[in-house]
Design an enzyme around this catalytic site. Structure first.
Site, PDB file in Angstrom:
ATOM      1  N   PRO A 125      16.146  53.526  71.792  1.00  0.00           N
ATOM      2  CA  PRO A 125      16.203  53.212  70.151  1.00  0.00           C
ATOM      3  C   PRO A 125      14.962  53.580  69.713  1.00  0.00           C
ATOM      4  O   PRO A 125      15.516  54.114  68.469  1.00  0.00           O
ATOM      5  CB  PRO A 125      16.593  51.624  69.578  1.00  0.00           C
ATOM      6  CG  PRO A 125      17.023  51.156  71.537  1.00  0.00           C
ATOM      7  CD  PRO A 125      16.318  51.956  72.442  1.00  0.00           C
ATOM      8  N   ALA A 127      13.145  56.530  70.862  1.00  0.00           N
ATOM      9  CA  ALA A 127      12.375  57.384  71.710  1.00  0.00           C
ATOM     10  C   ALA A 127      13.521  58.540  71.889  1.00  0.00           C
ATOM     11  O   ALA A 127      14.386  58.105  72.419  1.00  0.00           O
ATOM     12  CB  ALA A 127      12.003  57.482  72.938  1.00  0.00           C
ATOM     13  N   TRP A 153      23.556  55.940  72.622  1.00  0.00           N
ATOM     14  CA  TRP A 153      23.883  57.279  73.203  1.00  0.00           C
ATOM     15  C   TRP A 153      24.213  57.581  74.047  1.00  0.00           C
ATOM     16  O   TRP A 153      24.099  58.857  74.335  1.00  0.00           O
ATOM     17  CB  TRP A 153      22.981  58.201  72.308  1.00  0.00           C
ATOM     18  CG  TRP A 153      22.824  58.047  70.302  1.00  0.00           C
ATOM     19  CD1 TRP A 153      21.590  57.384  69.753  1.00  0.00           C
ATOM     20  CD2 TRP A 153      23.706  58.097  69.314  1.00  0.00           C
ATOM     21  NE1 TRP A 153      21.934  57.392  68.702  1.00  0.00           N
ATOM     22  CE2 TRP A 153      22.840  57.741  68.341  1.00  0.00           C
ATOM     23  CE3 TRP A 153      25.513  58.240  69.408  1.00  0.00           C
ATOM     24  CZ2 TRP A 153      23.968  57.131  66.972  1.00  0.00           C
ATOM     25  CZ3 TRP A 153      25.749  58.343  68.466  1.00  0.00           C
ATOM     26  CH2 TRP A 153      25.021  57.680  67.332  1.00  0.00           C
ATOM     27  N   ARG A 268      47.630  82.462  53.361  1.00  0.00           N
ATOM     28  CA  ARG A 268      47.755  81.458  51.955  1.00  0.00           C
ATOM     29  C   ARG A 268      47.850  82.442  50.803  1.00  0.00           C
ATOM     30  O   ARG A 268      47.536  83.192  50.704  1.00  0.00           O
ATOM     31  CB  ARG A 268      46.614  80.077  52.114  1.00  0.00           C
ATOM     32  CG  ARG A 268      46.573  80.441  50.635  1.00  0.00           C
ATOM     33  CD  ARG A 268      46.738  78.950  50.194  1.00  0.00           C
ATOM     34  NE  ARG A 268      46.855  78.455  49.183  1.00  0.00           N
ATOM     35  CZ  ARG A 268      47.217  77.422  48.733  1.00  0.00           C
ATOM     36  NH1 ARG A 268      48.640  77.011  48.640  1.00  0.00           N
ATOM     37  NH2 ARG A 268      46.968  76.995  46.855  1.00  0.00           N
ATOM     38  N   GLY A 338      39.501  75.842  50.654  1.00  0.00           N
ATOM     39  CA  GLY A 338      39.790  75.302  49.079  1.00  0.00           C
ATOM     40  C   GLY A 338      40.302  73.823  49.512  1.00  0.00           C
ATOM     41  O   GLY A 338      39.278  73.404  50.499  1.00  0.00           O
ATOM     42  N   GLY A 339      40.453  73.112  48.626  1.00  0.00           N
ATOM     43  CA  GLY A 339      40.618  71.905  48.623  1.00  0.00           C
ATOM     44  C   GLY A 339      41.476  71.445  50.497  1.00  0.00           C
ATOM     45  O   GLY A 339      40.958  70.109  50.831  1.00  0.00           O
ATOM     46  N   GLU A 362      20.497  67.376  72.855  1.00  0.00           N
ATOM     47  CA  GLU A 362      19.585  67.725  73.473  1.00  0.00           C
ATOM     48  C   GLU A 362      17.842  68.683  72.971  1.00  0.00           C
ATOM     49  O   GLU A 362      17.790  70.017  73.224  1.00  0.00           O
ATOM     50  CB  GLU A 362      20.124  69.412  74.310  1.00  0.00           C
ATOM     51  CG  GLU A 362      21.732  69.046  74.388  1.00  0.00           C
ATOM     52  CD  GLU A 362      21.532  68.812  75.837  1.00  0.00           C
ATOM     53  OE1 GLU A 362      20.095  68.368  76.746  1.00  0.00           O
ATOM     54  OE2 GLU A 362      22.393  68.058  76.701  1.00  0.00           O
ATOM     55  N   THR A 364      16.226  68.435  69.089  1.00  0.00           N
ATOM     56  CA  THR A 364      16.382  68.470  67.863  1.00  0.00           C
ATOM     57  C   THR A 364      16.001  70.190  67.603  1.00  0.00           C
ATOM     58  O   THR A 364      15.037  70.158  68.292  1.00  0.00           O
ATOM     59  CB  THR A 364      15.722  67.566  66.675  1.00  0.00           C
ATOM     60  OG1 THR A 364      13.959  67.701  66.228  1.00  0.00           O
ATOM     61  CG2 THR A 364      15.857  66.110  66.966  1.00  0.00           C
TER      62      THR A 364
END
Length: 385
Positions: A125, A127, A153, A268, A338-339, A362, A364
């Site tokens: 938490p 480190a 994590w 599209r 697009g959307g 791995e 930042t």
């Protein structure tokens, strides 16, 4: 650089597996939170849990470039699956490189087949990238260590047996890394508990957990390599491969982003013709493709540098560049859509959520820039030769 014929054949095999087993189900399973049990079984059948395990223990013992191909292709299908294999492979590499003969014999054959799985317990938490700041301690008590601390994590935490855990066996050591060791903690260890799964924006398919060691009793025989104070070096040797892993996953994400953008632009219609015929869209596609190919070559270059020896600078460069290419590619692919790019009915929104992690995992990118700078200043990495 060019791939060898064997590497090309291996990539074709991986690509076929991904297109058949992962691509058709990834979006649905990711959205439902379904664990990819069948895909994991397929990885085992292909021998991919043994990619960093020596052949004498039943593994494939892949060269670093072939290792990179594995993560590029799997991440192209679903980055979370690459995470399942990634943490396992780095831990196997640590055990194979630094473990005692007894540790190798005990764990590697089953790890190579996937009968056992593993991960790496590093982050805490307070480190993450600064591993020397960990607080988890291991106090020697006869023929056991008593371990206390929290890891977070942790990929594969619910399936890891053993889980290599970075601890401080001498919290008073100066500098701190001289008092750090790795313990191979088995799943049934008293005092070892996986407490919760962490909810995430992306990187789904694999669990990321909090692990608590509450006066956990770990036998002295679980000390990786049998010698205290080597933990940081053991971990850093694996993280070089880890940065190749992340760089290659990033390339896979960027490749899928290009594939999706091209397919959408071709079908599209706007103003009576495919949007792929409009110059603005063409410029975006060209940018994605150009940067993608540069990233791929950098990932292979870094992997080849690992084959030759220590490669902190090269792998740092590759991880930084490739992860940023992945995020840019995902964003640009969303713009092409697009959307619809913002809709969970299309793949690109998942690619965007997964790409963000690549600049964090791995190490930042900002911290890695300092690693790269040091390697340039001290001459261990030379650009242009």
């Amino acid at each position: 650089m060019d791939l060898t014929a064997d590497q090309q054949d291996f990539r074709d095999l991986l690509r076929s597996f991904v297109d058949r087993e992962i691509v058709p189900v990834a979006r649905e399973w990711e959205q439902s939170g379904r664990y990819p049990t069948e895909i994991v079984a397929g990885l085992g059948r292909m021998g991919l849990f043994g990619i960093t395990v020596p052949e004498e223990y039943g593994g494939l013992d892949l060269d670093p470039v072939s290792f990179a191909l594995v993560f590029e292709e799997i991440a192209r299908g679903w980055m979370g699956i690459a995470g399942i294999l990634g943490s396992h492979s780095l831990a196997c590499r640590m055990i194979a490189t630094h473990g005692t003969d007894e540790q190798k014999q005990r764990y590697l054959p089953d790890l190579a087949t996937g009968q056992r799985r593993t991960g790496i317990g590093l982050t805490e938490p307070d480190a993450g990238t600064d591993l020397q700041g960990i607080r988890t301690t291991a106090r020697r008590d006869g023929d056991h260590y008593v371990v206390s601390g929290t890891k977070t994590w942790i990929t594969n935490a619910r399936h890891a047996d053993p889980l290599p855990v970075l601890v401080k066996t001498d919290p008073s050591a100066t500098p701190a890394h001289r008092g750090m060791s790795v313990l191979l903690v088995e799943a049934d260890t008293p005092g070892f508990t996986v407490t919760r799964d962490i909810a995430k924006l992306g990187y789904k398919g694999t669990e990321s957990c909090e692990v608590v060691l509450d006066e956990a009793t770990v036998p002295v025989s679980a000390l990786l390599g049998g010698v205290e104070g080597r933990g940081m070096q053991q971990v850093l040797s694996a993280l070089e491969w880890g940065r190749v892993n992340i760089a290659s996953r990033s390339v896979g994400i960027a490749q899928r982003a290009l594939d999706e953008a091209l397919a959408y632009a071709r079908q599209r219609q706007a103003f009576g013709r495919p949007i792929a015929e409009f110059q603005a869209v063409q410029l975006t596609l060209a940018t994605i493709g150009t940067r993608l190919q540069a990233a791929r070559l950098m990932a292979w270059w870094a992997a080849d540098a690992v084959r030759r020896g220590r490669a902190d600078g090269e792998t740092g460069m590759a991880k930084i560049f490739c992860s940023e290419v992945a995020l840019d590619a995902a964003i640009d692919a969303m713009k092409v859509h697009g959307g619809y790019g913002y809709s969970t009915e299309f793949e690109v929104e998942r690619l965007y959520r997964d790409a963000i992690l690549m600049s964090i995992g791995e190490g930042t990118n900002d911290v890695l820039r300092t690693v790269v700078a040091r390697s340039l200043v001290d001459g261990t990495t030379v650009v242009g030769r």
